[in-house]
Design a protein around this motif. Structure first.
Motif, mmCIF file in Angstrom:
data_model
loop_
_atom_site.group_PDB
_atom_site.id
_atom_site.type_symbol
_atom_site.label_atom_id
_atom_site.label_comp_id
_atom_site.label_asym_id
_atom_site.label_seq_id
_atom_site.Cartn_x
_atom_site.Cartn_y
_atom_site.Cartn_z
ATOM 1 N N ALA A 71 0.922 -1.288 -0.134
ATOM 2 C CA ALA A 71 -0.231 0.034 0.114
ATOM 3 C C ALA A 71 0.851 1.353 0.048
ATOM 4 O O ALA A 71 0.704 2.261 -0.809
ATOM 5 N N ARG A 72 1.875 1.277 0.957
ATOM 6 C CA ARG A 72 2.802 2.432 0.855
ATOM 7 C C ARG A 72 3.534 2.444 -0.486
ATOM 8 O O ARG A 72 3.591 3.564 -1.068
ATOM 9 N N ALA A 73 3.897 1.551 -1.208
ATOM 10 C CA ALA A 73 4.518 1.530 -2.317
ATOM 11 C C ALA A 73 3.736 2.165 -3.574
ATOM 12 O O ALA A 73 4.156 2.776 -4.397
ATOM 13 N N MET A 74 2.322 1.624 -3.270
ATOM 14 C CA MET A 74 1.595 2.026 -4.411
ATOM 15 C C MET A 74 0.736 3.350 -4.464
ATOM 16 O O MET A 74 0.312 3.763 -5.124
ATOM 17 N N THR A 75 1.354 3.962 -3.288
ATOM 18 C CA THR A 75 1.021 5.494 -2.892
ATOM 19 C C THR A 75 2.420 6.523 -3.003
ATOM 20 O O THR A 75 2.194 7.571 -2.590
ATOM 21 N N SER A 76 3.315 6.091 -3.515
ATOM 22 C CA SER A 76 4.528 6.730 -3.783
ATOM 23 C C SER A 76 5.180 6.977 -5.308
ATOM 24 O O SER A 76 4.979 5.790 -5.966
ATOM 25 N N LYS A 77 5.599 7.915 -5.457
ATOM 26 C CA LYS A 77 6.321 8.155 -6.744
ATOM 27 C C LYS A 77 7.481 6.857 -7.178
ATOM 28 O O LYS A 77 7.667 6.621 -8.350
ATOM 29 N N ILE A 78 8.288 6.570 -6.073
ATOM 30 C CA ILE A 78 9.149 5.552 -6.137
ATOM 31 C C ILE A 78 8.460 4.323 -6.674
ATOM 32 O O ILE A 78 8.879 3.535 -7.507
#
Length: 338
Positions: free
Chosen positions: A148-155
């Motif tokens: 979830a954190r990765a899917m809401t980050s530009k990286i």
């Protein structure tokens, strides 16, 4: 009945709210379908709502659950989707629907109570053909929270507003979507050739034919990420594979951010292959690992340590699988010439 409220700022009781058809592609959704339908029917929307469920050949009791829901509520209709493919389901549901506004909702989506109201207001204010909002990934387990954190980050996913948020405005694509029927009819609906990326591809055709796609951050839909590395890898491999099919179909639609994952994969492979002969080549895969770890620290603020430790694995899975899918996408997947 008018198609849109007379004024978005007028009291709800003085407006003429258009009826909405909610179309839902459904496959293996026994656990979540009833809750998803209830969330649609409980919308704080003053106009009429109908739901069309396009049910594919599921491995669980989805068909029985869908039929029971429809039997208990005349606002719900069930239509078959023999292929089980999402674009086919959407086209079948749209064909069976009646209204001038079409809202796409997934069988496990968790809509905020004002979702449809905000969508109709935004259509009226902007004149857009399609409006949609944020794919708000929310995990339960440590791995899901990392995804979830990765899917809401530009990286993790680039700068697309429907992933990372932003201000309201024109967009290439949006999550799910609430459409004017006339726009769907103008472009011929979803292209059933595309097993993935069908939303991006159709929004591209809407824009190419003069339509406006509008991002509305107030339309925030909760999304459950994949639960493990294997499922996440498969998801992103197919994303990359079919994004290249879109590129081959619509020339000029590729941007540098789409080329970053395949470039990273090629750099890693080149470094590993060359390392026995040129040890300095390890700087390529080593640099990627260092960048991912640094990125995880940068974007993982506030996460429990058990989640933080999974974040580099998640980023690497998303990047490498998307890139490898893109690189290996076979030409036989190209859309046949009509």
């Amino acid at each position: 009945m008018k198609q849109f409220p007379d004024s978005p700022h007028a009291p709800a009781e003085t407006r003429d709210w258009p009826p909405i058809s909610v179309v839902m592609p459904v496959l293996n959704e026994e656990r979540h379908l009833r809750e998803a339908v209830d969330m649609v029917l409980a919308q704080s929307y003053p106009g009429e709502i109908e739901i069309v469920l396009a049910v594919g050949p599921s491995r669980d009791r989805t068909q029985e659950v869908a039929e029971a829901i429809a039997a208990a509520d005349p606002r719900v209709t069930v239509v078959p989707n023999p292929s089980g493919r999402t674009p086919s389901a959407l086209n079948a549901a749209i064909a069976a629907s009646r209204n001038g506004i079409i809202a796409r909702v997934d069988g496990h989506a968790m809509l905020p109570s004002d979702y449809l109201r905000v969508a109709v207001e935004t259509l009226a204010e902007t004149g857009a053909d399609n409006v949609g909002g944020i794919m708000a990934a929310e995990g339960v387990t440590a791995f899901e929270q990392a995804v979830a954190r990765a899917m809401t980050s530009k990286i993790g996913v680039g700068a697309a507003a429907f992933h990372v948020g932003g201000t309201a405005g024109p967009a290439e694509t949006v999550y799910l979507g609430v459409f004017r029927r006339k726009a769907l009819e103008r472009v011929g609906g979803y292209d059933e050739h595309f097993q993935r990326a069908q939303d991006w591809e159709m929004n591209h055709r809407i824009r190419q034919t003069g339509g406006l796609v509008w991002f509305q951050p107030r339309m925030r839909v909760s999304y459950r990420p994949r639960p493990n590395v294997k499922a996440l890898a498969k998801q992103y491999f197919h994303y990359g594979r079919w994004r290249r099919v879109v590129w081959r179909t619509h020339e000029g639609t590729m941007s540098p951010r789409y080329l970053a994952p395949p470039a990273a994969v090629l750099a890693i492979v080149l470094g590993l292959v060359a390392a026995p002969f040129f040890p300095l080549a390890l700087i390529l895969p080593g640099g990627y690992v260092a960048a991912i770890v640094a990125g995880s620290v940068l974007t993982g603020g506030g996460l429990p340590i058990t989640v933080m430790l999974r974040l580099p694995i998640v980023y690497a899975t998303m990047h490498v699988c998307w890139g490898w899918g893109f690189i290996t996408s076979p030409r036989k997947l190209a859309r046949p010439l009509s």
